[in-house]
Design a protein around this motif. Structure first.
Motif, PDB file in Angstrom:
ATOM      1  N   GLN A  19       0.819  -1.206   0.000  1.00  0.00           N
ATOM      2  CA  GLN A  19       0.000   0.000   0.000  1.00  0.00           C
ATOM      3  C   GLN A  19       0.859   1.264   0.000  1.00  0.00           C
ATOM      4  N   SER A  20       1.881   1.304   0.848  1.00  0.00           N
ATOM      5  CA  SER A  20       2.750   2.481   0.910  1.00  0.00           C
ATOM      6  C   SER A  20       3.901   2.394  -0.095  1.00  0.00           C
ATOM      7  N   LYS A  21       4.018   1.256  -0.782  1.00  0.00           N
ATOM      8  CA  LYS A  21       5.063   1.034  -1.788  1.00  0.00           C
ATOM      9  C   LYS A  21       6.455   1.254  -1.207  1.00  0.00           C
ATOM     10  N   VAL A  22       6.700   0.557  -0.099  1.00  0.00           N
ATOM     11  CA  VAL A  22       7.977   0.645   0.600  1.00  0.00           C
ATOM     12  C   VAL A  22       8.456  -0.760   0.949  1.00  0.00           C
ATOM     13  N   MET A  23       9.752  -1.005   0.726  1.00  0.00           N
ATOM     14  CA  MET A  23      10.368  -2.246   1.173  1.00  0.00           C
ATOM     15  C   MET A  23      11.094  -1.942   2.478  1.00  0.00           C
ATOM     16  N   GLU A  24      10.707  -2.634   3.527  1.00  0.00           N
ATOM     17  CA  GLU A  24      11.354  -2.476   4.832  1.00  0.00           C
ATOM     18  C   GLU A  24      12.369  -3.596   4.959  1.00  0.00           C
ATOM     19  N   ILE A  25      13.610  -3.229   5.247  1.00  0.00           N
ATOM     20  CA  ILE A  25      14.652  -4.239   5.346  1.00  0.00           C
ATOM     21  C   ILE A  25      15.469  -4.016   6.610  1.00  0.00           C
ATOM     22  N   ALA A  26      15.601  -5.069   7.407  1.00  0.00           N
ATOM     23  CA  ALA A  26      16.378  -5.023   8.647  1.00  0.00           C
ATOM     24  C   ALA A  26      17.635  -5.866   8.450  1.00  0.00           C
ATOM     25  N   PHE A  27      18.755  -5.373   8.964  1.00  0.00           N
ATOM     26  CA  PHE A  27      20.032  -6.076   8.848  1.00  0.00           C
ATOM     27  C   PHE A  27      20.525  -6.548  10.203  1.00  0.00           C
ATOM     28  N   ASP A  28      21.427  -7.532  10.175  1.00  0.00           N
ATOM     29  CA  ASP A  28      21.908  -8.141  11.415  1.00  0.00           C
ATOM     30  C   ASP A  28      22.806  -7.219  12.244  1.00  0.00           C
ATOM     31  N   ASP A  29      23.133  -6.036  11.742  1.00  0.00           N
ATOM     32  CA  ASP A  29      23.900  -5.075  12.554  1.00  0.00           C
ATOM     33  C   ASP A  29      22.963  -4.102  13.281  1.00  0.00           C
ATOM     34  N   GLY A  30      21.642  -4.342  13.157  1.00  0.00           N
ATOM     35  CA  GLY A  30      20.663  -3.493  13.822  1.00  0.00           C
ATOM     36  C   GLY A  30      20.098  -2.397  12.935  1.00  0.00           C
ATOM     37  N   SER A  31      20.663  -2.211  11.748  1.00  0.00           N
ATOM     38  CA  SER A  31      20.149  -1.188  10.830  1.00  0.00           C
ATOM     39  C   SER A  31      18.804  -1.617  10.267  1.00  0.00           C
ATOM     40  N   ARG A  32      17.943  -0.639  10.032  1.00  0.00           N
ATOM     41  CA  ARG A  32      16.642  -0.889   9.420  1.00  0.00           C
ATOM     42  C   ARG A  32      16.367   0.259   8.472  1.00  0.00           C
ATOM     43  N   PHE A  33      15.976  -0.070   7.241  1.00  0.00           N
ATOM     44  CA  PHE A  33      15.739   0.949   6.230  1.00  0.00           C
ATOM     45  C   PHE A  33      14.365   0.757   5.603  1.00  0.00           C
ATOM     46  N   ASN A  34      13.742   1.862   5.228  1.00  0.00           N
ATOM     47  CA  ASN A  34      12.491   1.848   4.482  1.00  0.00           C
ATOM     48  C   ASN A  34      12.798   2.431   3.108  1.00  0.00           C
ATOM     49  N   LEU A  35      12.840   1.564   2.108  1.00  0.00           N
ATOM     50  CA  LEU A  35      13.230   1.970   0.767  1.00  0.00           C
ATOM     51  C   LEU A  35      12.004   1.979  -0.151  1.00  0.00           C
ATOM     52  N   PRO A  36      11.598   3.184  -0.594  1.00  0.00           N
ATOM     53  CA  PRO A  36      10.445   3.263  -1.499  1.00  0.00           C
ATOM     54  C   PRO A  36      10.701   2.490  -2.797  1.00  0.00           C
ATOM     55  N   PHE A  37       9.649   1.889  -3.336  1.00  0.00           N
ATOM     56  CA  PHE A  37       9.780   1.133  -4.584  1.00  0.00           C
ATOM     57  C   PHE A  37      10.366   2.000  -5.689  1.00  0.00           C
ATOM     58  N   GLU A  38       9.926   3.255  -5.765  1.00  0.00           N
ATOM     59  CA  GLU A  38      10.440   4.167  -6.799  1.00  0.00           C
ATOM     60  C   GLU A  38      11.953   4.332  -6.654  1.00  0.00           C
ATOM     61  N   PHE A  39      12.422   4.507  -5.442  1.00  0.00           N
ATOM     62  CA  PHE A  39      13.860   4.649  -5.166  1.00  0.00           C
ATOM     63  C   PHE A  39      14.613   3.405  -5.638  1.00  0.00           C
ATOM     64  N   LEU A  40      14.081   2.228  -5.284  1.00  0.00           N
ATOM     65  CA  LEU A  40      14.719   0.974  -5.697  1.00  0.00           C
ATOM     66  C   LEU A  40      14.738   0.838  -7.214  1.00  0.00           C
ATOM     67  N   ARG A  41      13.677   1.288  -7.874  1.00  0.00           N
ATOM     68  CA  ARG A  41      13.595   1.180  -9.335  1.00  0.00           C
ATOM     69  C   ARG A  41      14.583   2.115 -10.023  1.00  0.00           C
ATOM     70  N   VAL A  42      14.657   3.365  -9.579  1.00  0.00           N
ATOM     71  CA  VAL A  42      15.546   4.306 -10.268  1.00  0.00           C
ATOM     72  C   VAL A  42      17.010   4.042  -9.957  1.00  0.00           C
ATOM     73  N   PHE A  43      17.279   3.319  -8.865  1.00  0.00           N
ATOM     74  CA  PHE A  43      18.654   2.937  -8.548  1.00  0.00           C
ATOM     75  C   PHE A  43      18.891   1.451  -8.781  1.00  0.00           C
ATOM     76  N   SER A  44      18.178   0.877  -9.720  1.00  0.00           N
ATOM     77  CA  SER A  44      18.384  -0.532 -10.066  1.00  0.00           C
ATOM     78  C   SER A  44      19.844  -0.752 -10.450  1.00  0.00           C
ATOM     79  N   PRO A  45      20.435  -1.841  -9.965  1.00  0.00           N
ATOM     80  CA  PRO A  45      21.827  -2.127 -10.313  1.00  0.00           C
ATOM     81  C   PRO A  45      21.992  -2.750 -11.702  1.00  0.00           C
ATOM     82  N   SER A  46      20.943  -2.765 -12.497  1.00  0.00           N
ATOM     83  CA  SER A  46      21.014  -3.395 -13.824  1.00  0.00           C
ATOM     84  C   SER A  46      21.841  -2.571 -14.801  1.00  0.00           C
ATOM     85  N   ALA A  47      22.386  -3.224 -15.811  1.00  0.00           N
ATOM     86  CA  ALA A  47      23.125  -2.539 -16.863  1.00  0.00           C
ATOM     87  C   ALA A  47      22.204  -1.595 -17.631  1.00  0.00           C
ATOM     88  N   GLU A  48      20.921  -1.953 -17.717  1.00  0.00           N
ATOM     89  CA  GLU A  48      19.939  -1.109 -18.405  1.00  0.00           C
ATOM     90  C   GLU A  48      19.868   0.281 -17.768  1.00  0.00           C
TER      91      GLU A  48
END
Length: 129
Positions: A19-48
């Protein structure tokens, strides 16, 4: 020199908030990030998106409403995000996702600056009837 210990934080949890179009990701060092889908799309690591070398990046425009339709694991080190605009060629490694989270504000401001310089928009282009 940074990165001498090959200890890349690994995710302990990944939640997709459709609904909010956010990927929430927690890491084993205690970090937690909320990455919007748009952000993930425009920073895709693809060659394209990133090109095959410096200066070959393709500015992603009109991705404000992009959705993620699937997330697929790649071994124990990454995921592929399948976007509803049919983009699915980026492999998001744990270290890349961690980097995106750590530097999200800086990367986002740089993206908005590049969009403005190009006279482009985050809004999807609508086709005239």
């Amino acid at each position: 020199m940074a990165g001498l210990s090959n200890q890349v934080p690994t995710p302990t949890e990944i939640k997709m908030h459709q609904q909010s179009k956010v990927m929430e990701i927690a890491f084993d060092d205690g970090s937690r990030f909320n990455l919007p889908f748009e952000f993930l799309r425009v920073f895709s690591p693809s060659a394209e998106v990133r090109g095959h070398g410096p200066g070959q990046e393709t500015l992603q425009v009109g991705k404000k409403n992009v959705d993620i339709s699937a997330i697929e694991p790649v071994g124990h080190y990454a995921v592929v995000l399948v976007f509803d605009d049919k983009h699915d060629s980026g492999i998001y490694s744990w270290d890349y996702l961690y980097d995106l989270g750590k530097h999200q504000d800086v990367y986002w401001q740089e993206y908005l600056r590049r969009l403005e310089e190009a006279g482009e928009s985050r809004e999807p282009k609508t086709l005239l009837p």
